[in-house]
Design a protein around this motif. Sequence first.
Motif, PDB file in Angstrom:
ATOM      1  N   ALA A  45       0.871  -1.165   0.000  1.00 25.84           N
ATOM      2  CA  ALA A  45       0.000   0.000   0.000  1.00 25.84           C
ATOM      3  C   ALA A  45       0.911   1.218   0.000  1.00 25.84           C
ATOM      4  CB  ALA A  45      -0.918   0.014   1.220  1.00 25.84           C
ATOM      5  N   GLY A  46       0.705   2.124  -0.927  1.00 21.84           N
ATOM      6  CA  GLY A  46       1.601   3.265  -1.060  1.00 21.84           C
ATOM      7  C   GLY A  46       2.893   2.837  -1.726  1.00 21.84           C
ATOM      8  N   GLY A  47       3.759   3.767  -1.932  1.00 22.74           N
ATOM      9  CA  GLY A  47       5.016   3.450  -2.603  1.00 22.74           C
ATOM     10  C   GLY A  47       4.814   3.291  -4.093  1.00 22.74           C
ATOM     11  N   ASP A  48       5.862   2.967  -4.781  1.00 26.87           N
ATOM     12  CA  ASP A  48       5.860   2.814  -6.230  1.00 26.87           C
ATOM     13  C   ASP A  48       5.902   1.326  -6.556  1.00 26.87           C
ATOM     14  OD1 ASP A  48       6.535   2.668  -8.968  1.00 26.87           O
ATOM     15  OD2 ASP A  48       7.707   4.500  -8.873  1.00 26.87           O
ATOM     16  N   VAL A  49       4.886   0.823  -7.245  1.00 25.91           N
ATOM     17  CA  VAL A  49       4.803  -0.613  -7.531  1.00 25.91           C
ATOM     18  C   VAL A  49       5.905  -1.092  -8.469  1.00 25.91           C
ATOM     19  CG1 VAL A  49       2.317  -0.730  -7.101  1.00 25.91           C
ATOM     20  CG2 VAL A  49       3.149  -0.307  -9.423  1.00 25.91           C
ATOM     21  N   ASN A  50       6.601  -0.165  -9.104  1.00 23.85           N
ATOM     22  CA  ASN A  50       7.697  -0.525 -10.004  1.00 23.85           C
ATOM     23  C   ASN A  50       9.056  -0.494  -9.316  1.00 23.85           C
ATOM     24  OD1 ASN A  50       6.021  -0.806 -12.323  1.00 23.85           O
ATOM     25  ND2 ASN A  50       5.869   1.423 -12.372  1.00 23.85           N
ATOM     26  N   ARG A  51       9.051  -0.336  -7.985  1.00 21.16           N
ATOM     27  CA  ARG A  51      10.306  -0.272  -7.231  1.00 21.16           C
ATOM     28  C   ARG A  51      10.357  -1.335  -6.142  1.00 21.16           C
ATOM     29  NH1 ARG A  51      11.581   6.190  -6.680  1.00 21.16           N
ATOM     30  NH2 ARG A  51      11.773   6.485  -8.937  1.00 21.16           N
ATOM     31  N   ARG A  52      11.574  -1.778  -5.882  1.00 22.61           N
ATOM     32  CA  ARG A  52      11.828  -2.706  -4.788  1.00 22.61           C
ATOM     33  C   ARG A  52      13.024  -2.187  -4.008  1.00 22.61           C
ATOM     34  NH1 ARG A  52       7.815  -3.746  -6.840  1.00 22.61           N
ATOM     35  NH2 ARG A  52       6.961  -5.727  -7.533  1.00 22.61           N
ATOM     36  N   HIS A  53      13.076  -2.556  -2.728  1.00 18.77           N
ATOM     37  CA  HIS A  53      14.165  -2.126  -1.859  1.00 18.77           C
ATOM     38  C   HIS A  53      14.798  -3.378  -1.256  1.00 18.77           C
ATOM     39  CE1 HIS A  53      12.620   1.952  -2.195  1.00 18.77           C
ATOM     40  NE2 HIS A  53      11.438   1.414  -2.036  1.00 18.77           N
ATOM     41  N   TYR A  54      16.051  -3.622  -1.636  1.00 23.26           N
ATOM     42  CA  TYR A  54      16.792  -4.758  -1.099  1.00 23.26           C
ATOM     43  C   TYR A  54      17.569  -4.254   0.109  1.00 23.26           C
ATOM     44  CZ  TYR A  54      19.652  -8.964  -0.918  1.00 23.26           C
ATOM     45  OH  TYR A  54      20.260 -10.123  -0.519  1.00 23.26           O
ATOM     46  N   VAL A  55      17.332  -4.865   1.274  1.00 23.03           N
ATOM     47  CA  VAL A  55      17.886  -4.361   2.533  1.00 23.03           C
ATOM     48  C   VAL A  55      18.751  -5.437   3.189  1.00 23.03           C
ATOM     49  CG1 VAL A  55      17.329  -3.351   4.778  1.00 23.03           C
ATOM     50  CG2 VAL A  55      15.785  -2.972   2.823  1.00 23.03           C
ATOM     51  N   LEU A  56      19.921  -5.007   3.635  1.00 22.66           N
ATOM     52  CA  LEU A  56      20.825  -5.857   4.400  1.00 22.66           C
ATOM     53  C   LEU A  56      21.203  -5.122   5.673  1.00 22.66           C
ATOM     54  CD1 LEU A  56      23.272  -6.910   1.544  1.00 22.66           C
ATOM     55  CD2 LEU A  56      21.504  -8.337   2.583  1.00 22.66           C
ATOM     56  N   ASP A  57      21.388  -5.849   6.754  1.00 23.75           N
ATOM     57  CA  ASP A  57      21.820  -5.256   8.018  1.00 23.75           C
ATOM     58  C   ASP A  57      23.221  -5.749   8.357  1.00 23.75           C
ATOM     59  OD1 ASP A  57      19.353  -3.978   8.363  1.00 23.75           O
ATOM     60  OD2 ASP A  57      18.509  -5.680   9.444  1.00 23.75           O
ATOM     61  N   PHE A  58      23.963  -4.881   9.071  1.00 24.62           N
ATOM     62  CA  PHE A  58      25.326  -5.192   9.498  1.00 24.62           C
ATOM     63  C   PHE A  58      25.508  -4.708  10.926  1.00 24.62           C
ATOM     64  CE2 PHE A  58      25.224  -4.626   4.956  1.00 24.62           C
ATOM     65  CZ  PHE A  58      25.903  -5.738   4.495  1.00 24.62           C
ATOM     66  N   ASP A  59      26.355  -5.392  11.676  1.00 21.56           N
ATOM     67  CA  ASP A  59      26.573  -5.044  13.076  1.00 21.56           C
ATOM     68  C   ASP A  59      27.358  -3.745  13.260  1.00 21.56           C
ATOM     69  OD1 ASP A  59      25.162  -7.215  14.062  1.00 21.56           O
ATOM     70  OD2 ASP A  59      26.930  -8.502  14.095  1.00 21.56           O
ATOM     71  N   SER A  60      28.092  -3.313  12.232  1.00 21.77           N
ATOM     72  CA  SER A  60      28.889  -2.086  12.342  1.00 21.77           C
ATOM     73  C   SER A  60      29.305  -1.645  10.947  1.00 21.77           C
ATOM     74  CB  SER A  60      30.146  -2.330  13.187  1.00 21.77           C
ATOM     75  OG  SER A  60      31.014  -3.218  12.509  1.00 21.77           O
ATOM     76  N   LEU A  61      29.836  -0.444  10.858  1.00 25.20           N
ATOM     77  CA  LEU A  61      30.385   0.036   9.583  1.00 25.20           C
ATOM     78  C   LEU A  61      31.556  -0.831   9.138  1.00 25.20           C
ATOM     79  CD1 LEU A  61      30.317   3.929   9.900  1.00 25.20           C
ATOM     80  CD2 LEU A  61      29.122   2.525   8.223  1.00 25.20           C
ATOM     81  N   GLU A  62      32.354  -1.272  10.106  1.00 21.53           N
ATOM     82  CA  GLU A  62      33.503  -2.116   9.775  1.00 21.53           C
ATOM     83  C   GLU A  62      33.058  -3.428   9.125  1.00 21.53           C
ATOM     84  OE1 GLU A  62      34.533   0.843  12.755  1.00 21.53           O
ATOM     85  OE2 GLU A  62      33.001  -0.704  12.813  1.00 21.53           O
ATOM     86  N   VAL A  63      31.989  -4.011   9.640  1.00 22.41           N
ATOM     87  CA  VAL A  63      31.476  -5.261   9.059  1.00 22.41           C
ATOM     88  C   VAL A  63      30.971  -5.012   7.649  1.00 22.41           C
ATOM     89  CG1 VAL A  63      29.751  -7.094   9.285  1.00 22.41           C
ATOM     90  CG2 VAL A  63      30.957  -6.262  11.317  1.00 22.41           C
ATOM     91  N   TRP A  64      30.294  -3.876   7.440  1.00 24.25           N
ATOM     92  CA  TRP A  64      29.797  -3.546   6.099  1.00 24.25           C
ATOM     93  C   TRP A  64      30.951  -3.356   5.116  1.00 24.25           C
ATOM     94  CZ3 TRP A  64      29.671   1.631   3.765  1.00 24.25           C
ATOM     95  CH2 TRP A  64      29.103   1.613   2.491  1.00 24.25           C
TER      96      TRP A  64
END
Length: 104
Positions: A45-64
């Motif tokens: 609901a809402g947002g752009d149906v032609n877009r997706r957001h791939y999300v990753l999490d990291f414990d710190s900037l160093e890990v990223w």
Amino acid sequence: MTISVITTWEGTPAALMLLTEGSRASAAIHVSLGAKNPRLLEPMAGGDVNRRHYVLDFDSLEVWVSFMSAVRANGWWEETRNVIADAHPNLRMLGQAVMINAIA
């Protein structure tokens, strides 16, 4: 401190299906290289149906940073770049944001 990296994609319905399949396959590789909680967010609901957001999490900037080095050294990356290039202009990466939870 948890870091979230959000890559925004835009594409045709067929290209977004390719992105979904690729994201599903990539998730395990990303986890093996240090990422946590991989997910591809699709608007309901809402947002752009032609877009997706791939999300990753990291414990710190160093890990990223370590993750990014490992991704570039991995043969998977070269293959992925070629698939993305072949899908253009039907699939485009719009950008990437590195974020921190301001209330955590």
